[in-house]
Design a protein around this motif. Structure first.
Motif, PDB file in Angstrom:
ATOM      1  N   UNK A 230      38.298  55.076  44.433  1.00  0.00           N
ATOM      2  CA  UNK A 230      38.314  54.097  45.529  1.00  0.00           C
ATOM      3  C   UNK A 230      39.479  53.118  45.432  1.00  0.00           C
ATOM      4  N   UNK A 231      39.740  52.596  44.233  1.00  0.00           N
ATOM      5  CA  UNK A 231      40.840  51.638  44.075  1.00  0.00           C
ATOM      6  C   UNK A 231      42.190  52.287  44.333  1.00  0.00           C
ATOM      7  N   UNK A 232      42.368  53.526  43.842  1.00  0.00           N
ATOM      8  CA  UNK A 232      43.659  54.196  44.024  1.00  0.00           C
ATOM      9  C   UNK A 232      43.952  54.414  45.509  1.00  0.00           C
ATOM     10  N   UNK A 233      42.947  54.830  46.281  1.00  0.00           N
ATOM     11  CA  UNK A 233      43.155  55.048  47.706  1.00  0.00           C
ATOM     12  C   UNK A 233      43.375  53.732  48.441  1.00  0.00           C
ATOM     13  N   UNK A 234      42.582  52.749  48.097  1.00  0.00           N
ATOM     14  CA  UNK A 234      42.678  51.466  48.815  1.00  0.00           C
ATOM     15  C   UNK A 234      44.004  50.771  48.547  1.00  0.00           C
ATOM     16  N   UNK A 235      44.422  50.740  47.278  1.00  0.00           N
ATOM     17  CA  UNK A 235      45.647  50.031  46.925  1.00  0.00           C
ATOM     18  C   UNK A 235      46.897  50.855  47.209  1.00  0.00           C
ATOM     19  N   UNK A 236      46.781  52.177  47.037  1.00  0.00           N
ATOM     20  CA  UNK A 236      47.958  53.013  47.197  1.00  0.00           C
ATOM     21  C   UNK A 236      48.329  53.282  48.635  1.00  0.00           C
ATOM     22  N   UNK A 237      47.364  53.195  49.552  1.00  0.00           N
ATOM     23  CA  UNK A 237      47.631  53.581  50.939  1.00  0.00           C
ATOM     24  C   UNK A 237      47.482  52.438  51.931  1.00  0.00           C
ATOM     25  N   UNK A 238      47.131  51.248  51.453  1.00  0.00           N
ATOM     26  CA  UNK A 238      46.997  50.128  52.381  1.00  0.00           C
ATOM     27  C   UNK A 238      48.380  49.691  52.844  1.00  0.00           C
ATOM     28  N   UNK A 239      48.478  49.390  54.136  1.00  0.00           N
ATOM     29  CA  UNK A 239      49.777  49.053  54.712  1.00  0.00           C
ATOM     30  C   UNK A 239      50.016  47.552  54.812  1.00  0.00           C
ATOM     31  N   UNK A 240      48.979  46.753  54.683  1.00  0.00           N
ATOM     32  CA  UNK A 240      49.175  45.307  54.755  1.00  0.00           C
ATOM     33  C   UNK A 240      48.010  44.603  54.078  1.00  0.00           C
ATOM     34  N   UNK A 241      48.249  43.351  53.745  1.00  0.00           N
ATOM     35  CA  UNK A 241      47.206  42.496  53.199  1.00  0.00           C
ATOM     36  C   UNK A 241      47.139  41.229  54.033  1.00  0.00           C
ATOM     37  N   UNK A 242      45.961  40.612  54.051  1.00  0.00           N
ATOM     38  CA  UNK A 242      45.802  39.348  54.768  1.00  0.00           C
ATOM     39  C   UNK A 242      46.103  38.188  53.832  1.00  0.00           C
ATOM     40  N   UNK A 243      46.974  37.298  54.261  1.00  0.00           N
ATOM     41  CA  UNK A 243      47.275  36.079  53.517  1.00  0.00           C
ATOM     42  C   UNK A 243      46.776  34.901  54.342  1.00  0.00           C
ATOM     43  N   UNK A 244      45.901  34.107  53.763  1.00  0.00           N
ATOM     44  CA  UNK A 244      45.354  32.929  54.461  1.00  0.00           C
ATOM     45  C   UNK A 244      45.952  31.668  53.855  1.00  0.00           C
ATOM     46  N   UNK A 245      46.547  30.862  54.704  1.00  0.00           N
ATOM     47  CA  UNK A 245      47.183  29.618  54.276  1.00  0.00           C
ATOM     48  C   UNK A 245      46.533  28.431  54.986  1.00  0.00           C
ATOM     49  N   UNK A 246      46.373  27.330  54.275  1.00  0.00           N
ATOM     50  CA  UNK A 246      45.854  26.104  54.890  1.00  0.00           C
ATOM     51  C   UNK A 246      46.987  25.096  55.025  1.00  0.00           C
ATOM     52  N   UNK A 247      47.161  24.571  56.226  1.00  0.00           N
ATOM     53  CA  UNK A 247      48.143  23.514  56.469  1.00  0.00           C
ATOM     54  C   UNK A 247      47.586  22.214  55.908  1.00  0.00           C
ATOM     55  N   UNK A 248      48.269  21.609  54.949  1.00  0.00           N
ATOM     56  CA  UNK A 248      47.749  20.423  54.262  1.00  0.00           C
ATOM     57  C   UNK A 248      47.680  19.210  55.170  1.00  0.00           C
ATOM     58  N   UNK A 249      48.478  19.177  56.241  1.00  0.00           N
ATOM     59  CA  UNK A 249      48.466  18.011  57.116  1.00  0.00           C
ATOM     60  C   UNK A 249      47.352  18.085  58.160  1.00  0.00           C
ATOM     61  N   UNK A 250      47.014  19.276  58.607  1.00  0.00           N
ATOM     62  CA  UNK A 250      46.000  19.421  59.663  1.00  0.00           C
ATOM     63  C   UNK A 250      44.705  20.059  59.172  1.00  0.00           C
ATOM     64  N   UNK A 251      44.766  20.757  58.032  1.00  0.00           N
ATOM     65  CA  UNK A 251      43.580  21.450  57.531  1.00  0.00           C
ATOM     66  C   UNK A 251      43.342  22.801  58.171  1.00  0.00           C
ATOM     67  N   UNK A 252      44.167  23.178  59.144  1.00  0.00           N
ATOM     68  CA  UNK A 252      43.995  24.457  59.827  1.00  0.00           C
ATOM     69  C   UNK A 252      44.388  25.614  58.912  1.00  0.00           C
ATOM     70  N   UNK A 253      43.635  26.712  59.036  1.00  0.00           N
ATOM     71  CA  UNK A 253      43.896  27.909  58.240  1.00  0.00           C
ATOM     72  C   UNK A 253      44.528  28.970  59.139  1.00  0.00           C
ATOM     73  N   UNK A 254      45.650  29.497  58.718  1.00  0.00           N
ATOM     74  CA  UNK A 254      46.320  30.562  59.463  1.00  0.00           C
ATOM     75  C   UNK A 254      46.225  31.861  58.679  1.00  0.00           C
ATOM     76  N   UNK A 255      46.179  32.978  59.415  1.00  0.00           N
ATOM     77  CA  UNK A 255      46.053  34.300  58.800  1.00  0.00           C
ATOM     78  C   UNK A 255      47.303  35.102  59.114  1.00  0.00           C
ATOM     79  N   UNK A 256      47.884  35.719  58.072  1.00  0.00           N
ATOM     80  CA  UNK A 256      49.119  36.484  58.221  1.00  0.00           C
ATOM     81  C   UNK A 256      48.918  37.875  57.628  1.00  0.00           C
ATOM     82  N   UNK A 257      49.174  38.915  58.428  1.00  0.00           N
ATOM     83  CA  UNK A 257      49.129  40.299  57.943  1.00  0.00           C
ATOM     84  C   UNK A 257      50.503  40.643  57.394  1.00  0.00           C
ATOM     85  N   UNK A 258      50.578  40.886  56.089  1.00  0.00           N
ATOM     86  CA  UNK A 258      51.869  41.094  55.434  1.00  0.00           C
ATOM     87  C   UNK A 258      51.886  42.402  54.655  1.00  0.00           C
ATOM     88  N   UNK A 259      52.894  43.251  54.875  1.00  0.00           N
ATOM     89  CA  UNK A 259      53.000  44.493  54.098  1.00  0.00           C
ATOM     90  C   UNK A 259      53.309  44.233  52.631  1.00  0.00           C
TER      91      UNK A 259
END
Length: 328
Positions: A230-259
């Motif tokens: 399962x790990x080999x297939x998931x990690x070896x063939x995934x095309x992107x990961x989700x990166x969640x960032x919080x803006x320290x001034x507003x507290x808003x969380x943004x989501x970025x799909x990054x290869x």
């Protein structure tokens, strides 16, 4: 040479160029498969992919159109009863004998295995011991139709194990069960693995496959299009990961799909370290990868093309490090 001979002798399932046709319709188109002793394998695939046909051929209930099949050293379609005593089958749904007591069903089924007992493998498994193993000792004298869903599924597995099989086929082991029942069956399957029984299960539940199986086979378009842990297939063939960032001034969380989340985070932390906080980096799920694989297969594309789309590690990143570890 010797190691190759030993490996071949320890293969429980071996198929070469397995083909199955129903009239003009090709269901299996050149399946090659080896399963070594003691492995728990989940066979995945969309409806109509040929999972049931594959399993029925391995169980000896269906003859292939062509190809070589060997299970426990014999052709399943021609194997004698002594061979069948070495194989256990757990169907997706079996609701007969509801008025019987739990121990009565196992006693009767177990009696059929007694003539095939050997000094190496004593058959059948004594009913009391088996009920203890599957967690049904307290329900031994209970009517089968009064069991809960999880208890009934445990009894189904017990019926498949009563002959002490070397190979166990499981069809959709937790279909229709509530979360507690699913957990019960998953725990039981972990115990089965400890018995060094080889398990081949079919399931549509990817979370279940990831939890229970050592190895995943994805069948699509009549062939096995992916094979790995399962790990080999998931990690070896995934095309992107989700990166969640919080803006320290507003507290808003943004989501970025990054290869390449490692490179992205390195840039963000180098330029905006005082502005954002890394909340989470989430790799693609097994479901995401599975759907990608099946869609590529349906479109006639090879797994190599999908691998080419998967991100490559950032130069200088530590081997095996997570994006969070690399960014710190």
């Amino acid at each position: 040479m010797l190691s190759a001979m030993l490996m071949e002798r320890d293969m429980v399932v071996s198929c070469r160029e397995l083909r199955m046709m129903y009239g003009d319709r090709v269901v299996l188109d050149g399946v090659d498969l080896d399963i070594p002793r003691g492995q728990t394998v989940a066979l995945l695939g969309p409806n109509g992919a040929g999972k049931t046909t594959t399993v029925e051929i391995l169980e000896g209930f269906r003859r292939p159109s062509s190809g070589h099949v060997e299970v426990l050293g014999q052709d399943p379609a021609r194997a004698p009863e002594a061979w069948r005593a070495r194989v256990g089958v757990v169907l997706q749904s079996w609701r007969d004998h509801g008025t019987w007591r739990v121990h009565e069903l196992l006693d009767v089924i177990g009696g059929y295995y007694a003539p095939y007992s050997t000094p190496q493998i004593r058959r059948p498994w004594p009913t009391e011991e088996l009920l203890e193993r599957v967690g049904l000792s307290e329900h031994a004298r209970q009517r089968i139709d009064s069991l809960s869903g999880g208890q009934r599924r445990r009894l189904d597995v017990a019926a498949g194990l009563v002959g002490r099989p070397e190979l166990l086929f499981l069809d959709e082991p937790t279909t229709g069960l509530d979360p507690a029942g699913r957990r019960d069956v998953h725990d039981l399957l972990s115990d089965v693995a400890d018995l060094e029984t080889t398990v081949l299960m079919t399931t549509h539940d990817l979370a279940e496959a990831e939890t229970v199986a050592d190895r995943l086979l994805i069948l699509a378009g009549g062939t096995i299009v992916a094979d790995g842990t399962p790990d080999a297939l998931r990690l070896g063939l995934s095309r992107s990961s989700e990166v969640r960032l919080r803006d320290l001034s507003t507290g808003e969380v943004s989501v970025h799909a990054e290869p390449d989340p490692t490179a992205y985070l390195a840039t963000v932390l180098a330029t905006r370290a005082d502005e954002v906080q890394v909340v989470e980096v989430r790799a693609a799920s097994l479901e995401d990868v599975y759907l990608d694989i099946v869609q590529h297969s349906d479109a006639g594309k090879s797994l190599t093309q999908l691998e080419a789309l998967a991100p490559r590690p950032t130069p200088g990143a530590a081997l095996g490090a997570t994006p969070e570890e690399t960014s710190r």
